[in-house]
Design a protein around this motif. Structure first.
Motif, mmCIF file in Angstrom:
data_model
loop_
_atom_site.group_PDB
_atom_site.id
_atom_site.type_symbol
_atom_site.label_atom_id
_atom_site.label_comp_id
_atom_site.label_asym_id
_atom_site.label_seq_id
_atom_site.Cartn_x
_atom_site.Cartn_y
_atom_site.Cartn_z
ATOM 1 N N VAL A 87 44.221 16.650 69.291
ATOM 2 C CA VAL A 87 44.317 18.213 69.448
ATOM 3 C C VAL A 87 45.620 18.843 69.085
ATOM 4 O O VAL A 87 46.720 18.379 69.653
ATOM 5 C CB VAL A 87 43.851 18.604 70.875
ATOM 6 C CG1 VAL A 87 43.631 20.141 71.096
ATOM 7 C CG2 VAL A 87 42.456 17.916 71.445
ATOM 8 N N PHE A 88 45.670 19.351 68.005
ATOM 9 C CA PHE A 88 47.144 20.083 67.490
ATOM 10 C C PHE A 88 46.795 21.715 67.604
ATOM 11 O O PHE A 88 45.920 22.248 67.068
ATOM 12 C CB PHE A 88 47.163 19.827 66.279
ATOM 13 C CG PHE A 88 47.297 18.050 66.026
ATOM 14 C CD1 PHE A 88 48.647 17.576 66.194
ATOM 15 C CD2 PHE A 88 46.362 17.293 66.033
ATOM 16 C CE1 PHE A 88 48.558 16.343 66.164
ATOM 17 C CE2 PHE A 88 46.257 15.889 66.115
ATOM 18 C CZ PHE A 88 47.580 15.265 66.123
ATOM 19 N N TYR A 89 47.730 22.223 68.277
ATOM 20 C CA TYR A 89 47.828 23.644 68.698
ATOM 21 C C TYR A 89 47.705 24.504 67.510
ATOM 22 O O TYR A 89 47.825 24.117 66.276
ATOM 23 C CB TYR A 89 48.878 24.033 69.295
ATOM 24 C CG TYR A 89 50.269 24.470 68.586
ATOM 25 C CD1 TYR A 89 51.056 23.403 68.400
ATOM 26 C CD2 TYR A 89 50.299 25.872 68.209
ATOM 27 C CE1 TYR A 89 52.158 23.575 67.893
ATOM 28 C CE2 TYR A 89 51.600 25.828 67.550
ATOM 29 C CZ TYR A 89 52.610 24.945 67.300
ATOM 30 O OH TYR A 89 53.689 25.074 66.645
ATOM 31 N N GLY A 90 46.788 25.734 67.685
ATOM 32 C CA GLY A 90 46.595 26.428 66.589
ATOM 33 C C GLY A 90 45.545 25.841 65.579
ATOM 34 O O GLY A 90 44.454 25.689 66.053
ATOM 35 N N HIS A 91 45.557 26.144 64.598
ATOM 36 C CA HIS A 91 44.719 25.328 63.392
ATOM 37 C C HIS A 91 45.153 23.910 63.061
ATOM 38 O O HIS A 91 46.720 23.828 62.782
ATOM 39 C CB HIS A 91 44.569 26.122 62.190
ATOM 40 C CG HIS A 91 43.622 25.780 61.252
ATOM 41 N ND1 HIS A 91 43.697 24.413 60.678
ATOM 42 C CD2 HIS A 91 42.475 26.402 60.826
ATOM 43 C CE1 HIS A 91 42.523 24.320 59.807
ATOM 44 N NE2 HIS A 91 41.867 25.392 59.675
ATOM 45 N N PRO A 92 44.335 22.839 63.248
ATOM 46 C CA PRO A 92 45.444 21.686 63.270
ATOM 47 C C PRO A 92 45.473 21.257 61.679
ATOM 48 O O PRO A 92 46.368 20.223 61.063
ATOM 49 C CB PRO A 92 44.031 20.554 63.505
ATOM 50 C CG PRO A 92 42.806 21.355 63.294
ATOM 51 C CD PRO A 92 43.053 22.572 63.688
ATOM 52 N N GLY A 93 45.133 22.271 60.802
ATOM 53 C CA GLY A 93 45.398 21.829 59.311
ATOM 54 C C GLY A 93 46.368 23.037 58.801
ATOM 55 O O GLY A 93 46.723 22.696 57.429
ATOM 56 N N VAL A 94 46.964 23.574 59.573
ATOM 57 C CA VAL A 94 48.026 24.757 59.366
ATOM 58 C C VAL A 94 49.460 24.199 59.552
ATOM 59 O O VAL A 94 49.642 24.239 60.825
ATOM 60 C CB VAL A 94 47.378 26.116 59.702
ATOM 61 C CG1 VAL A 94 48.609 27.200 59.589
ATOM 62 C CG2 VAL A 94 46.157 26.483 59.104
ATOM 63 N N PRO A 117 38.374 23.644 62.319
ATOM 64 C CA PRO A 117 39.512 24.823 62.196
ATOM 65 C C PRO A 117 39.634 25.413 63.680
ATOM 66 O O PRO A 117 38.843 25.272 64.590
ATOM 67 C CB PRO A 117 38.777 25.892 61.207
ATOM 68 C CG PRO A 117 37.366 25.417 61.351
ATOM 69 C CD PRO A 117 37.193 24.027 61.472
ATOM 70 N N GLY A 118 40.847 26.009 63.711
ATOM 71 C CA GLY A 118 41.181 26.744 64.949
ATOM 72 C C GLY A 118 41.720 27.971 64.582
ATOM 73 O O GLY A 118 42.216 28.114 63.398
ATOM 74 N N ILE A 119 42.265 28.714 65.699
ATOM 75 C CA ILE A 119 42.656 30.105 65.367
ATOM 76 C C ILE A 119 44.289 29.762 65.400
ATOM 77 O O ILE A 119 44.949 29.401 66.086
ATOM 78 C CB ILE A 119 42.635 31.126 66.549
ATOM 79 C CG1 ILE A 119 41.077 31.464 66.291
ATOM 80 C CG2 ILE A 119 43.585 32.336 66.296
ATOM 81 C CD1 ILE A 119 40.615 32.416 67.576
ATOM 82 N N SER A 120 44.952 30.061 63.997
ATOM 83 C CA SER A 120 46.384 29.605 63.957
ATOM 84 C C SER A 120 47.281 31.116 64.017
ATOM 85 O O SER A 120 46.713 31.969 64.293
ATOM 86 C CB SER A 120 46.562 29.267 62.260
ATOM 87 O OG SER A 120 46.487 30.405 61.547
ATOM 88 N N ALA A 121 48.525 30.547 64.212
ATOM 89 C CA ALA A 121 49.630 31.675 64.303
ATOM 90 C C ALA A 121 49.344 32.777 63.065
ATOM 91 O O ALA A 121 49.516 33.999 63.493
ATOM 92 C CB ALA A 121 50.873 31.132 64.129
ATOM 93 N N GLU A 122 48.809 32.350 62.137
ATOM 94 C CA GLU A 122 48.629 33.095 60.773
ATOM 95 C C GLU A 122 47.262 34.244 61.216
ATOM 96 O O GLU A 122 47.741 35.471 61.141
ATOM 97 C CB GLU A 122 48.209 32.468 59.771
ATOM 98 C CG GLU A 122 47.992 33.211 58.355
ATOM 99 C CD GLU A 122 47.348 32.330 57.335
ATOM 100 O OE1 GLU A 122 47.408 31.115 57.359
ATOM 101 O OE2 GLU A 122 46.931 33.134 56.371
#
Ligand SMILES: C[S@@+](CC[C@H](N)C(=O)[O-])C[C@H]1O[C@@H](n2cnc3c(N)ncnc32)[C@H](O)[C@@H]1O
Length: 262
Positions: A87-94, A117-122
């Protein structure tokens, strides 16, 4: 057979997790996480076989070593035959190397591996600052990469610099870059923008009850500005879009021709 899925819980604790990411977390044999402590406390309630990767970071420790150790921890569990979720905060691929590298390694060794995907800072930035990346275009870059390579900035669109608090840290081991390193960034940006060009320091909140930071300052004041590990620098367009008359004429001719046929 072991497997690896890297998921993103988004930026706000408990508010951004997709149903698919949640299902992976709940059904995993083991969870490894690199998130904010509040996010990690919440994740532990979803799956108690939970291991934080955060203690692997260290003052003056090269982040490349930390990243390799994170991959090794996850891969050891995959090789033991476990269903592993990272589990990597935001989107794990960004702007996150570990999930991409771990997935590549797992696949190379013949294991099933994927990313959710997850919701990223972007994503939060577009919503909070009211920016549509499609309006003028939007360039995203890691700040130090922008500094040490010869990059062309499109000043007619938005430029977003990530990890600005680490600007110019070529040792990859600091938690905050020095004012000398930041001055180099400002000097470089002033090749593209006037000193009084307004730039925004953006931070989205971790808790739903908190508000985001959007502090607008003149570019020349960036050296003294308060930055944190989570600050993202947003540089709005400085120049108007210039029409490409040659291509526009070519397209007009096609359009006229098509119109003739109809
Ligand atoms: C290693 S990257 C991780 C990005 C994360 N994977 C994501 O999807 O947003 C860390 C950088 O992301 C940006 N970032 C992280 N948290 C943020 C926040 N709360 N608000 C704004 N930007 C943030 C900052 O530029 C920070 O230096």
């Amino acid at each position: 057979m072991g497997s690896l899925v890297c998921v993103g819980p988004g930026m706000i604790v408990g508010a951004h997790l997709s149903a698919r990411c949640r299902s992976h977390i709940v059904n995993a044999d083991i969870i490894f996480s690199s998130c904010h402590p509040l996010m990690e406390d919440w994740l532990k309630a979803l799956n108690n076989n939970f291991h934080s990767l955060q203690p692997l970071y260290g003052e003056n420790k090269n982040r490349r070593i930390t990243y390799q150790q994170m991959i090794t921890r996850m891969m050891s569990a995959v090789r033991e035959g476990k269903r592993v979720v990272g589990v990597f905060y935001g989107h794990p691929g960004v702007f996150a190397q570990v999930p991409h590298q771990a997935i590549a390694q797992a696949r190379e060794e013949g294991f099933t591996a994927s990313m959710e995907p997850g919701i990223s800072a972007e994503d939060c930035l577009y919503a909070d600052l009211g920016i549509d990346p499609g309006a003028y275009g939007c360039q995203h870059m890691e700040t130090t990469q922008f500094m040490i390579y010869q990059r062309v900035l499109d000043t007619c669109g938005y430029v977003i610099l990530w990890q600005v608090a680490l600007a110019g840290d070529i040792s990859l081991s600091k938690r905050m870059s020095s004012s000398a390193e930041r001055k180099v960034l400002v000097k470089l940006l002033m090749h593209f923008y006037p000193p009084d060009h307004s730039v925004t320091l953006y931070e989205c909140p971790t808790l739903i009850t908190d508000t985001f930071r959007a502090e607008t300052i003149p570019l020349e004041k960036l050296t003294e500005a308060k930055l944190s590990q989570v600050t993202t620098l947003v540089i709005p367009p400085a120049n108007r879009l210039i029409k490409n008359d040659v291509v526009s004429a070519e397209l007009a001719a096609i359009s006229k021709h098509t119109g003739d046929k109809i």
